[in-house]
Design a protein around this motif. Structure first.
Motif, PDB file in Angstrom:
ATOM      1  N   VAL A  99       0.836  -1.203   0.000  1.00 44.69           N
ATOM      2  CA  VAL A  99       0.000   0.000   0.000  1.00 44.69           C
ATOM      3  C   VAL A  99       0.871   1.252   0.000  1.00 44.69           C
ATOM      4  CG1 VAL A  99      -1.633   1.324   1.413  1.00 44.69           C
ATOM      5  CG2 VAL A  99      -2.015  -1.117   1.008  1.00 44.69           C
ATOM      6  N   SER A 100       1.984   1.204   0.719  1.00 46.64           N
ATOM      7  CA  SER A 100       2.866   2.379   0.757  1.00 46.64           C
ATOM      8  C   SER A 100       3.583   2.601  -0.569  1.00 46.64           C
ATOM      9  CB  SER A 100       3.897   2.237   1.884  1.00 46.64           C
ATOM     10  OG  SER A 100       4.969   1.402   1.511  1.00 46.64           O
ATOM     11  N   LEU A 101       3.647   1.548  -1.391  1.00 48.61           N
ATOM     12  CA  LEU A 101       4.289   1.653  -2.707  1.00 48.61           C
ATOM     13  C   LEU A 101       3.305   1.980  -3.825  1.00 48.61           C
ATOM     14  CD1 LEU A 101       6.592  -1.465  -2.426  1.00 48.61           C
ATOM     15  CD2 LEU A 101       7.371   0.897  -2.490  1.00 48.61           C
ATOM     16  N   GLY A 102       2.012   1.850  -3.535  1.00 49.75           N
ATOM     17  CA  GLY A 102       1.009   2.089  -4.559  1.00 49.75           C
ATOM     18  C   GLY A 102       0.724   0.873  -5.430  1.00 49.75           C
ATOM     19  N   ILE A 103       0.930  -0.331  -4.883  1.00 49.84           N
ATOM     20  CA  ILE A 103       0.610  -1.550  -5.629  1.00 49.84           C
ATOM     21  C   ILE A 103      -0.899  -1.614  -5.847  1.00 49.84           C
ATOM     22  CG2 ILE A 103       0.686  -4.069  -5.574  1.00 49.84           C
ATOM     23  CD1 ILE A 103       3.389  -2.655  -5.937  1.00 49.84           C
ATOM     24  N   LYS A 104      -1.300  -2.021  -7.059  1.00 46.55           N
ATOM     25  CA  LYS A 104      -2.714  -2.072  -7.411  1.00 46.55           C
ATOM     26  C   LYS A 104      -3.122  -3.495  -7.760  1.00 46.55           C
ATOM     27  CE  LYS A 104      -2.461   2.620  -9.312  1.00 46.55           C
ATOM     28  NZ  LYS A 104      -2.635   3.464 -10.514  1.00 46.55           N
ATOM     29  N   ALA A 105      -4.444  -3.731  -7.752  1.00 47.20           N
ATOM     30  CA  ALA A 105      -4.960  -5.072  -8.040  1.00 47.20           C
ATOM     31  C   ALA A 105      -4.521  -5.552  -9.416  1.00 47.20           C
ATOM     32  CB  ALA A 105      -6.490  -5.066  -7.940  1.00 47.20           C
ATOM     33  N   GLU A 106      -4.404  -4.640 -10.377  1.00 45.66           N
ATOM     34  CA  GLU A 106      -4.045  -5.056 -11.738  1.00 45.66           C
ATOM     35  C   GLU A 106      -2.600  -5.519 -11.866  1.00 45.66           C
ATOM     36  OE1 GLU A 106      -4.504  -0.410 -12.026  1.00 45.66           O
ATOM     37  OE2 GLU A 106      -5.435  -2.078 -10.934  1.00 45.66           O
ATOM     38  N   HIS A 107      -1.787  -5.310 -10.827  1.00 52.81           N
ATOM     39  CA  HIS A 107      -0.419  -5.821 -10.877  1.00 52.81           C
ATOM     40  C   HIS A 107      -0.356  -7.331 -10.652  1.00 52.81           C
ATOM     41  CE1 HIS A 107       0.905  -1.518  -9.753  1.00 52.81           C
ATOM     42  NE2 HIS A 107       1.211  -1.735 -11.010  1.00 52.81           N
ATOM     43  N   TYR A 108      -1.321  -7.875  -9.942  1.00 55.64           N
ATOM     44  CA  TYR A 108      -1.240  -9.283  -9.554  1.00 55.64           C
ATOM     45  C   TYR A 108      -1.324 -10.264 -10.723  1.00 55.64           C
ATOM     46  CZ  TYR A 108      -0.956  -8.045  -4.688  1.00 55.64           C
ATOM     47  OH  TYR A 108      -0.508  -7.549  -3.493  1.00 55.64           O
ATOM     48  N   PRO A 109      -2.198 -10.057 -11.706  1.00 54.73           N
ATOM     49  CA  PRO A 109      -2.166 -10.963 -12.861  1.00 54.73           C
ATOM     50  C   PRO A 109      -0.830 -10.940 -13.611  1.00 54.73           C
ATOM     51  CG  PRO A 109      -4.234  -9.749 -12.805  1.00 54.73           C
ATOM     52  CD  PRO A 109      -3.347  -9.128 -11.771  1.00 54.73           C
ATOM     53  N   ILE A 110      -0.186  -9.788 -13.641  1.00 51.66           N
ATOM     54  CA  ILE A 110       1.131  -9.689 -14.283  1.00 51.66           C
ATOM     55  C   ILE A 110       2.135 -10.568 -13.550  1.00 51.66           C
ATOM     56  CG2 ILE A 110       3.049  -8.133 -14.835  1.00 51.66           C
ATOM     57  CD1 ILE A 110       0.970  -5.875 -15.087  1.00 51.66           C
ATOM     58  N   VAL A 111       2.128 -10.471 -12.216  1.00 48.42           N
ATOM     59  CA  VAL A 111       3.034 -11.288 -11.412  1.00 48.42           C
ATOM     60  C   VAL A 111       2.746 -12.772 -11.624  1.00 48.42           C
ATOM     61  CG1 VAL A 111       3.672 -11.923  -9.045  1.00 48.42           C
ATOM     62  CG2 VAL A 111       3.419  -9.515  -9.671  1.00 48.42           C
ATOM     63  N   GLY A 112       1.463 -13.135 -11.588  1.00 48.38           N
ATOM     64  CA  GLY A 112       1.098 -14.542 -11.752  1.00 48.38           C
ATOM     65  C   GLY A 112       1.535 -15.104 -13.084  1.00 48.38           C
ATOM     66  N   GLU A 113       1.313 -14.345 -14.149  1.00 45.76           N
ATOM     67  CA  GLU A 113       1.694 -14.805 -15.486  1.00 45.76           C
ATOM     68  C   GLU A 113       3.185 -15.092 -15.572  1.00 45.76           C
ATOM     69  OE1 GLU A 113       2.131 -12.935 -20.003  1.00 45.76           O
ATOM     70  OE2 GLU A 113       0.978 -11.847 -18.473  1.00 45.76           O
ATOM     71  N   HIS A 114       3.998 -14.178 -15.095  1.00 46.12           N
ATOM     72  CA  HIS A 114       5.446 -14.339 -15.244  1.00 46.12           C
ATOM     73  C   HIS A 114       6.028 -15.315 -14.225  1.00 46.12           C
ATOM     74  CE1 HIS A 114       5.925 -11.446 -18.460  1.00 46.12           C
ATOM     75  NE2 HIS A 114       5.052 -10.676 -17.832  1.00 46.12           N
ATOM     76  N   LEU A 115       5.367 -15.486 -13.090  1.00 43.46           N
ATOM     77  CA  LEU A 115       5.831 -16.487 -12.141  1.00 43.46           C
ATOM     78  C   LEU A 115       5.644 -17.893 -12.713  1.00 43.46           C
ATOM     79  CD1 LEU A 115       7.007 -17.053  -9.347  1.00 43.46           C
ATOM     80  CD2 LEU A 115       4.675 -17.050  -8.442  1.00 43.46           C
ATOM     81  N   LEU A 116       4.488 -18.146 -13.305  1.00 44.56           N
ATOM     82  CA  LEU A 116       4.252 -19.454 -13.916  1.00 44.56           C
ATOM     83  C   LEU A 116       5.187 -19.698 -15.094  1.00 44.56           C
ATOM     84  CD1 LEU A 116       0.350 -19.556 -13.808  1.00 44.56           C
ATOM     85  CD2 LEU A 116       1.936 -20.869 -12.390  1.00 44.56           C
ATOM     86  N   GLU A 117       5.419 -18.661 -15.879  1.00 41.90           N
ATOM     87  CA  GLU A 117       6.360 -18.789 -16.995  1.00 41.90           C
ATOM     88  C   GLU A 117       7.760 -19.134 -16.491  1.00 41.90           C
ATOM     89  OE1 GLU A 117       6.301 -15.251 -19.299  1.00 41.90           O
ATOM     90  OE2 GLU A 117       4.370 -15.685 -20.256  1.00 41.90           O
ATOM     91  N   ALA A 118       8.157 -18.523 -15.386  1.00 40.40           N
ATOM     92  CA  ALA A 118       9.494 -18.777 -14.836  1.00 40.40           C
ATOM     93  C   ALA A 118       9.607 -20.209 -14.310  1.00 40.40           C
ATOM     94  CB  ALA A 118       9.807 -17.780 -13.730  1.00 40.40           C
ATOM     95  N   ILE A 119       8.562 -20.691 -13.665  1.00 36.49           N
ATOM     96  CA  ILE A 119       8.565 -22.086 -13.198  1.00 36.49           C
ATOM     97  C   ILE A 119       8.749 -23.028 -14.380  1.00 36.49           C
ATOM     98  CG2 ILE A 119       7.139 -23.890 -12.165  1.00 36.49           C
ATOM     99  CD1 ILE A 119       5.887 -21.719 -10.373  1.00 36.49           C
ATOM    100  N   LYS A 120       8.018 -22.771 -15.459  1.00 35.86           N
ATOM    101  CA  LYS A 120       8.114 -23.612 -16.644  1.00 35.86           C
ATOM    102  C   LYS A 120       9.494 -23.520 -17.271  1.00 35.86           C
ATOM    103  CE  LYS A 120       6.726 -26.189 -20.080  1.00 35.86           C
ATOM    104  NZ  LYS A 120       6.543 -27.658 -19.878  1.00 35.86           N
TER     105      LYS A 120
END
Length: 393
Positions: free
Chosen positions: A86-107
């Protein structure tokens, strides 16, 4: 709710994550920044360069796998990190971006070992964890903007005063540029400062503890100037050398859960090392003002007298209290440190202790306090650094 099959698959990946976690998160950050360079306006570049963020995220992903049957076990960590988000200004729309690239990295890292079942289970698990963050942070944003003088994200503040506290620490007094007052905050909380530094492509954000008791019209942060060659020092050097009285900086609303319960009157001890004294100043001033008869101990460790900030302020607050002990220890002097013997002499183990400072310092103090019989809920500490998800540190 996650199905039993999903939980079993996620749990089965824990050993793999323990072995390959940092490599996965390193690939994750590399790919995400390549696809979304705008996120470099949020992340602490020094933590990235030093690998601290990658290691922190790897530890978090591993913890999620281990605790997937009882995700409530990681809720305290979720709340702590959500304050940073919250202090950084993280928004809900950032989470799908993180999820997409985390799964890609696992693969990418695990290759054929990352089966469709594993990727599907982790996609489902990530969705549940992300929803928890989004929900907690939405409530925090709501509370922040709806309180008196509150706001979300960043607001312009004027540097009204700049005061040198020691050879390395300088205080910045900040007032809203629009002439309004500031929201109430809890002693021990922090704010984020966002700056645009000439020659740097992206904005930079750092968190700093509020170093005085709440005032209606201003914040105070006290910033240690890091060494010129320290990659973490870019913002602190900029603030010390190039930000002056009358200049404008962008500030987030107060956040954080390392806070004093100002209503209590039971014994309390504040133990700090170096710049870890900053949140303690807010707490000590609050006790001195609100509950001056509360049994209080203030112990601080610094390298030498020139680096010991706030000595006059501590003495001023102590003078207004009826039951206080305070002492400063200088490591440059022989046998001058906060030892087990010192803790046994000063700390009332029936009360509470707040600890802040360099990690080795905190580990030592907390270990000794536990050995003295103090319980986890009596010992409060603040760790400055990256934790997990989109986190600056």
């Amino acid at each position: 709710m996650l199905s039993q099959g999903t939980r079993d698959i996620v749990k089965s990946t824990a050993p793999v994550l323990a072995e390959h976690g940092t490599k996965i998160t390193s690939v994750f950050y590399r790919n995400m920044f390549a696809a979304h360079p705008e996120l470099l306006n949020i992340f602490n570049h020094a933590n990235q360069a030093q690998g601290r963020q990658q290691a922190a995220l790897a530890n978090t992903v591993y913890a999620a796998a281990v605790h997937i049957d009882n995700l409530e076990n990681i809720l305290p960590a979720v709340v702590q990190i959500a304050h940073k988000h919250v202090s950084l200004g993280i928004k809900a729309e950032h989470y799908p971006i993180v999820g997409e690239h985390l799964l890609e990295a696992i693969k990418e890292v695990l290759g054929d070992a990352a089966t469709d079942d594993i990727l599907g289970a982790w996609a489902e698990a990530y969705g549940v964890i992300a929803d928890a963050f989004i929900s907690v942070e939405a409530n925090m944003y709501k509370e922040s903007r709806e309180q008196e003088n509150g706001w979300n994200f960043f607001k312009s503040f004027t540097v009204s005063r700049k005061v040198k506290e020691s050879d390395t620490i300088t205080s910045f007094y900040l007032k809203p540029a629009d002439g309004t007052n500031v929201p109430e905050y809890k002693p021990g909380q922090f704010i984020s400062i966002r700056v645009s530094i000439p020659g740097e492509k992206y904005t930079m954000i750092r968190q700093y503890s509020l170093s005085q008791a709440p005032k209606p019209d201003e914040f105070r942060i006290s910033v240690k100037r890091e060494a010129d060659k320290d990659p973490n020092g870019v913002v602190s050097i900029f603030l010390h050398e190039r930000v002056n009285e009358g200049d404008i900086v962008e500030v987030s609303a107060p956040a954080g859960e390392f806070v004093l319960d100002a209503a209590k009157t039971t014994p309390v001890a504040f133990i700090s090392g170096g710049v870890g004294i900053t949140p303690m100043m807010s707490m000590l001033e609050t006790v001195a003002t609100a509950t001056p008869d509360r049994p209080t101990v203030f112990l601080h460790a610094a390298r030498n007298e020139a680096l010991a900030a706030f000595r006059s302020d501590v003495e001023k607050h102590a003078a207004s209290m009826s039951n206080v002990k305070n002492k400063t220890f200088y490591s440059d002097e022989p046998n001058s440190f906060i030892s087990r013997k010192v803790l046994e002499e000063f700390v009332d183990t029936t009360g509470e202790v707040y600890v802040c400072g360099p990690v080795p310092f905190m580990e030592s103090i907390i270990r000794e306090l536990r050995a003295m019989g103090m319980k986890e809920d009596q010992i409060h500490h603040e760790f400055f650094g990256p934790a997990m998800q989109i986190e600056n540190g």
